[in-house]
Design a protein around this motif. Structure first.
Motif, short mmCIF file in Angstrom:
data_model
loop_
_atom_site.label_atom_id
_atom_site.label_comp_id
_atom_site.label_asym_id
_atom_site.label_seq_id
_atom_site.Cartn_x
_atom_site.Cartn_y
_atom_site.Cartn_z
N GLN A 71 1.00 -1.06 0.07
CA GLN A 71 -0.01 0.06 -0.08
C GLN A 71 0.82 1.30 0.08
O GLN A 71 0.51 2.68 0.08
CB GLN A 71 -0.87 0.08 1.17
N ARG A 72 2.03 1.30 -0.05
CA ARG A 72 2.90 2.15 0.11
C ARG A 72 2.84 3.31 -0.76
O ARG A 72 2.97 4.66 -0.41
CB ARG A 72 4.59 2.10 0.44
N GLU A 73 2.41 3.10 -2.00
CA GLU A 73 2.13 4.11 -3.13
C GLU A 73 1.15 5.13 -2.72
O GLU A 73 1.17 6.50 -3.00
CB GLU A 73 1.91 3.39 -4.42
N ALA A 74 0.23 4.61 -1.93
CA ALA A 74 -0.88 5.57 -1.55
C ALA A 74 -0.68 6.30 -0.07
O ALA A 74 -1.63 7.05 0.43
CB ALA A 74 -2.19 4.91 -1.56
#
Length: 283
Positions: free
Chosen positions: A203-206
């Protein structure tokens, strides 16, 4: 709850058959089992990789209930799950000692990471897990806890205890939700949180969060599979539990675990551990 889960699955199957103009075939009941597992295995996407392969290999259909490890253990205790995939070793050992579970086997590990805003107002960057938590408490910087009796929550509480901190007050906020939701809330509040690495990477991109503390032996995150027996209840299916437990520690499943995440993240998200001892991992 268990009967309701199977009823929903059966009704969905009947609707799909009706939509195709087909009548349900007569014959033996479908072999299906209930897996109680952690939100990290779902939020990371690992279940999407493993469960179809398990069904193809064994013929067993799986209904996965992704909850915190504490809730998964409770489902097992009540005989509402056939097999558990969890990551709270101390709680697991106490649970197995109660006598309703069967074999408990080491499956895999990854690690926990302490996340926070890049500005890092508490000065936690680069510190060990315990010292980083002490800094956060001293600064009364916002910390967002899962607060859900999960394996991640258990590790967080262990870190606070070792830091000599009893967290509380407006800076310490509990979501009572899974890892994915807790990460989103921590990002919205520019707060700190503890996460398993797999869910964070997924989920790191968000997320406006960065890894501030990692690599500490106290942040090791170990997963076991636990078979339930009919000592937990007459509805438990020990054959299905054994089929899943034996498959997930088998070479084909362990190879899937070893590769999971490489294509998307350039690195695997879990390390397969079947056949190893937990002591060898430093846990």
């Amino acid at each position: 709850m268990r009967r309701a889960v199977h009823l929903v699955v059966a009704l969905l199957a009947a609707v799909l058959l009706a939509g195709c103009g087909a009548a349900p075939a007569a014959g033996p009941a479908e072999r299906s089992l209930i897996l109680a597992t952690t939100t990290s295995t779902q939020d990371s996407g690992l279940l999407d990789e493993l469960l179809p392969e398990f069904t193809r290999a064994t013929g067993w259909q799986v209904t996965a209930l992704a909850v915190g490890s504490g809730q998964a253990l409770e489902l097992g205790r009540r005989g509402e799950a056939d097999v558990l995939l969890v990551h709270s070793p101390a709680a697991e050992e106490a649970f197995v000692a109660e006598g309703t579970a069967g074999a408990r086997r080491l499956v895999m590990h990854n690690d926990f990471v302490l996340l926070g805003p890049d500005a890092d107002p508490a000065g936690a960057r680069g510190l060990g897990g315990v010292e980083a938590m002490a800094r956060i408490a001293a600064a009364q910087a916002v910390f967002v806890s899962r607060g859900d009796d999960s394996g991640t929550h258990a590790r967080e509480k262990d870190l606070w205890t070792k830091a000599g901190v009893a967290p509380g007050g407006s800076w310490y906020q509990s979501t009572g939700q899974g890892m994915g939701a807790t990460l989103r809330i921590a990002g919205e509040k520019d707060g700190y949180t503890l996460s398993d690495r797999a869910t964070y990477l997924a989920q790191r991109e968000a997320l406006p969060l960065t890894v501030l503390s990692e690599g500490d032996r106290g942040l090791l995150n170990i997963y076991h599979v636990i078979e339930m027996t009919r000592r937990a209840g007459d509805r438990v299916q020990p054959e299905g539990a054994t089929a899943f437990a034996e498959w997930i520690v088998s070479p084909p499943a362990q190879e899937l675990i070893a590769r999971f995440g490489e294509a998307r993240f350039g690195r695997p998200l879990f390390v397969p551990d079947a056949g190893k001892s937990e002591a060898a991992l430093g846990g």
